[in-house]
Design a protein around this motif. Structure first.
Motif, PDB file in Angstrom:
ATOM      1  N   PRO A 125      -4.565 -10.800   1.144  1.00 58.23           N
ATOM      2  CA  PRO A 125      -3.297 -11.228   0.544  1.00 58.23           C
ATOM      3  C   PRO A 125      -2.524 -12.099   1.530  1.00 58.23           C
ATOM      4  O   PRO A 125      -2.870 -12.182   2.717  1.00 58.23           O
ATOM      5  CB  PRO A 125      -2.572  -9.897   0.302  1.00 58.23           C
ATOM      6  N   ASP A 126      -1.486 -12.732   1.052  1.00 49.41           N
ATOM      7  CA  ASP A 126      -0.645 -13.526   1.946  1.00 49.41           C
ATOM      8  C   ASP A 126       0.178 -12.641   2.861  1.00 49.41           C
ATOM      9  O   ASP A 126       0.448 -12.996   4.013  1.00 49.41           O
ATOM     10  CB  ASP A 126       0.289 -14.435   1.128  1.00 49.41           C
ATOM     11  N   ARG A 127       0.607 -11.491   2.356  1.00 47.46           N
ATOM     12  CA  ARG A 127       1.433 -10.577   3.149  1.00 47.46           C
ATOM     13  C   ARG A 127       1.133  -9.151   2.718  1.00 47.46           C
ATOM     14  O   ARG A 127       0.836  -8.884   1.560  1.00 47.46           O
ATOM     15  CB  ARG A 127       2.919 -10.879   2.974  1.00 47.46           C
ATOM     16  N   LEU A 128       1.223  -8.239   3.692  1.00 45.37           N
ATOM     17  CA  LEU A 128       0.991  -6.824   3.460  1.00 45.37           C
ATOM     18  C   LEU A 128       2.292  -6.063   3.641  1.00 45.37           C
ATOM     19  O   LEU A 128       3.042  -6.318   4.594  1.00 45.37           O
ATOM     20  CB  LEU A 128      -0.065  -6.289   4.430  1.00 45.37           C
ATOM     21  N   GLY A 129       2.573  -5.135   2.734  1.00 45.63           N
ATOM     22  CA  GLY A 129       3.764  -4.312   2.829  1.00 45.63           C
ATOM     23  C   GLY A 129       3.421  -2.841   2.852  1.00 45.63           C
ATOM     24  O   GLY A 129       2.440  -2.404   2.227  1.00 45.63           O
ATOM     25  N   GLY A 130       4.212  -2.069   3.574  1.00 45.50           N
ATOM     26  CA  GLY A 130       4.006  -0.636   3.651  1.00 45.50           C
ATOM     27  C   GLY A 130       5.234   0.043   4.205  1.00 45.50           C
ATOM     28  O   GLY A 130       6.089  -0.603   4.827  1.00 45.50           O
ATOM     29  N   ASP A 131       5.346   1.365   4.018  1.00 48.23           N
ATOM     30  CA  ASP A 131       6.502   2.089   4.539  1.00 48.23           C
ATOM     31  C   ASP A 131       6.215   2.571   5.958  1.00 48.23           C
ATOM     32  O   ASP A 131       5.199   2.228   6.564  1.00 48.23           O
ATOM     33  CB  ASP A 131       6.884   3.232   3.603  1.00 48.23           C
ATOM     34  N   LYS A 132       7.126   3.395   6.489  1.00 43.25           N
ATOM     35  CA  LYS A 132       7.019   3.824   7.887  1.00 43.25           C
ATOM     36  C   LYS A 132       5.779   4.668   8.151  1.00 43.25           C
ATOM     37  O   LYS A 132       5.342   4.770   9.301  1.00 43.25           O
ATOM     38  CB  LYS A 132       8.272   4.617   8.270  1.00 43.25           C
ATOM     39  N   VAL A 135       0.854  -1.191   0.000  1.00 44.85           N
ATOM     40  CA  VAL A 135       0.000   0.000   0.000  1.00 44.85           C
ATOM     41  C   VAL A 135       0.888   1.237   0.000  1.00 44.85           C
ATOM     42  O   VAL A 135       1.898   1.290   0.714  1.00 44.85           O
ATOM     43  CB  VAL A 135      -0.941   0.012   1.222  1.00 44.85           C
ATOM     44  N   ASP A 136       0.522   2.202  -0.811  1.00 44.47           N
ATOM     45  CA  ASP A 136       1.260   3.465  -0.868  1.00 44.47           C
ATOM     46  C   ASP A 136       0.327   4.536  -1.411  1.00 44.47           C
ATOM     47  O   ASP A 136      -0.804   4.246  -1.814  1.00 44.47           O
ATOM     48  CB  ASP A 136       2.504   3.328  -1.745  1.00 44.47           C
ATOM     49  N   SER A 137       0.792   5.761  -1.422  1.00 45.80           N
ATOM     50  CA  SER A 137      -0.021   6.871  -1.930  1.00 45.80           C
ATOM     51  C   SER A 137       0.846   7.753  -2.809  1.00 45.80           C
ATOM     52  O   SER A 137       2.081   7.707  -2.764  1.00 45.80           O
ATOM     53  CB  SER A 137      -0.607   7.697  -0.779  1.00 45.80           C
ATOM     54  N   THR A 138       0.193   8.576  -3.603  1.00 43.78           N
ATOM     55  CA  THR A 138       0.885   9.533  -4.461  1.00 43.78           C
ATOM     56  C   THR A 138       0.049  10.796  -4.561  1.00 43.78           C
ATOM     57  O   THR A 138      -1.188  10.737  -4.583  1.00 43.78           O
ATOM     58  CB  THR A 138       1.140   8.940  -5.865  1.00 43.78           C
ATOM     59  N   SER A 139       0.703  11.918  -4.585  1.00 47.03           N
ATOM     60  CA  SER A 139       0.020  13.206  -4.702  1.00 47.03           C
ATOM     61  C   SER A 139      -0.082  13.608  -6.169  1.00 47.03           C
ATOM     62  O   SER A 139       0.843  13.377  -6.960  1.00 47.03           O
ATOM     63  CB  SER A 139       0.777  14.292  -3.920  1.00 47.03           C
ATOM     64  N   CYS A 140      -1.200  14.212  -6.521  1.00 45.81           N
ATOM     65  CA  CYS A 140      -1.435  14.680  -7.891  1.00 45.81           C
ATOM     66  C   CYS A 140      -1.805  16.157  -7.834  1.00 45.81           C
ATOM     67  O   CYS A 140      -2.732  16.537  -7.105  1.00 45.81           O
ATOM     68  CB  CYS A 140      -2.564  13.890  -8.562  1.00 45.81           C
ATOM     69  N   ARG A 141      -1.093  16.953  -8.593  1.00 45.84           N
ATOM     70  CA  ARG A 141      -1.442  18.363  -8.689  1.00 45.84           C
ATOM     71  C   ARG A 141      -2.773  18.488  -9.430  1.00 45.84           C
ATOM     72  O   ARG A 141      -2.994  17.820 -10.443  1.00 45.84           O
ATOM     73  CB  ARG A 141      -0.356  19.135  -9.425  1.00 45.84           C
ATOM     74  N   ALA A 142      -3.627  19.349  -8.932  1.00 48.38           N
ATOM     75  CA  ALA A 142      -4.924  19.592  -9.557  1.00 48.38           C
ATOM     76  C   ALA A 142      -4.851  20.866 -10.388  1.00 48.38           C
ATOM     77  O   ALA A 142      -4.340  21.902  -9.925  1.00 48.38           O
ATOM     78  CB  ALA A 142      -6.016  19.701  -8.506  1.00 48.38           C
ATOM     79  N   HIS A 143      -5.348  20.801 -11.602  1.00 48.35           N
ATOM     80  CA  HIS A 143      -5.370  21.970 -12.479  1.00 48.35           C
ATOM     81  C   HIS A 143      -6.310  23.018 -11.905  1.00 48.35           C
ATOM     82  O   HIS A 143      -7.268  22.698 -11.179  1.00 48.35           O
ATOM     83  CB  HIS A 143      -5.831  21.549 -13.882  1.00 48.35           C
TER      84      HIS A 143
END
Length: 289
Positions: free
Chosen positions: A193-200, A98-106
């Motif tokens: 899922p069998d395993r979940l991954g994520g950052d800090k 799981v992760d996220s990303t920011s998108c600039r809005a016009h």
């Protein structure tokens, strides 16, 4: 066949999952031409009015995309495509990150009235409608954020759109609860899922209890301040968090998934005013992957 259009193989896999009739039992115009127009706009990020004439009326293409974003048709198609891929063994459940990303809005996304739009003779509120329209303000202007769960094959399993200033940690559980891959042979859809991954950013007691309660192994590193606080509390701080550095290397799979999604310029930069329409835009890009 133009550059970026659906191939014959892709169309053969997609066609069985499309609606068979339009409003009031009428027939839709050519699905393939309209979907190719939607894909062209998402890939290039141009205005709907600037669509080439070979896709037909721009308003027909836009209305099809808006309506299917509102009534959940794109979400249903994504689940159907995922079910087909899962039946063929092409979904890697060994680790979902799981992760996220920011998108600039016009700037054209601003100025939306804070009320739910009404659809004629359909649901009064679109399925993915948000009263905040998924827009947040920062020093750089309007931003939104895509929270994503991706499988090992660098393809999205679930997504959610929020304002850009929202944190990542509170969105872990809502994103995981959106994972529902149906089984063609019948039975309950697969959600674990069998395993979940994520950052800090996802390290919290609440986020660690959730996969443990669902019997999902997880690989989430512990930030330095949380580790120091746990040690300071002694036995009351709990046991050390298990962490496998080698498995954590696979977290790059969700980052590569986000990178592939942002190849579509209408995903990398948000041009859609409504949150539910932008959610449909990201869903179409996910279907293509």
């Amino acid at each position: 066949m133009g550059r970026g259009d659906l191939t014959h193989d892709e169309w053969a896999r997609l066609a069985p999952h499309l609606p068979k009739s339009g409003r009031q039992g009428g027939r839709w115009s050519d699905h393939r031409k309209v979907i190719n127009g939607i894909l062209f706009r998402i890939r290039t990020g141009i205005s709907w009015r600037d669509l080439p004439e070979r896709f037909g009326s721009w308003k027909t293409v836009y209305e099809r995309h808006r309506r299917w974003s509102a009534d959940g048709t794109w979400d249903s198609i994504l689940q159907a495509v995922q079910a087909d891929a899962n039946a063929q063994g092409r979904v890697d459940w060994s680790m979902v990150s799981v992760d996220s990303t920011s998108c600039r809005a016009h700037q054209h996304t601003a100025g939306v009235p804070r009320r739910a739009p009404r659809l004629p003779k359909r649901r009064s509120t679109p399925r993915q409608h948000r009263f905040d329209e998924g827009l947040g303000r920062s020093r750089g202007g309007l931003t939104c954020k895509i929270h994503l769960a991706g499988e090992g094959g660098c393809r999205p399993l679930a997504l959610q759109v929020t304002p850009g200033q929202w944190g990542d940690s509170p969105q872990l559980i809502p994103v995981l609860e959106r994972i529902r891959v149906k089984r063609l042979g019948g039975g309950h859809p697969r959600t674990r899922p069998d395993r979940l991954g994520g950052d800090k950013a996802y390290s919290s007691r609440r986020n660690r209890r959730y996969p443990r309660r669902r019997q999902i192994k997880h690989t989430i590193p512990e930030p330095r301040d949380q580790r120091a606080n746990r040690r300071r509390r002694g036995s009351r701080g709990g046991r050390p968090v298990g962490f496998d550095r080698e498995l954590y290397r696979r977290r790059n799979e969700v980052e590569r998934t986000i990178n592939r999604l942002k190849h579509s310029r209408a995903v990398a930069t948000r041009y859609d005013k409504r949150a539910y329409v932008f959610h449909g835009t990201v869903t179409v890009a996910s279907i293509r992957l």
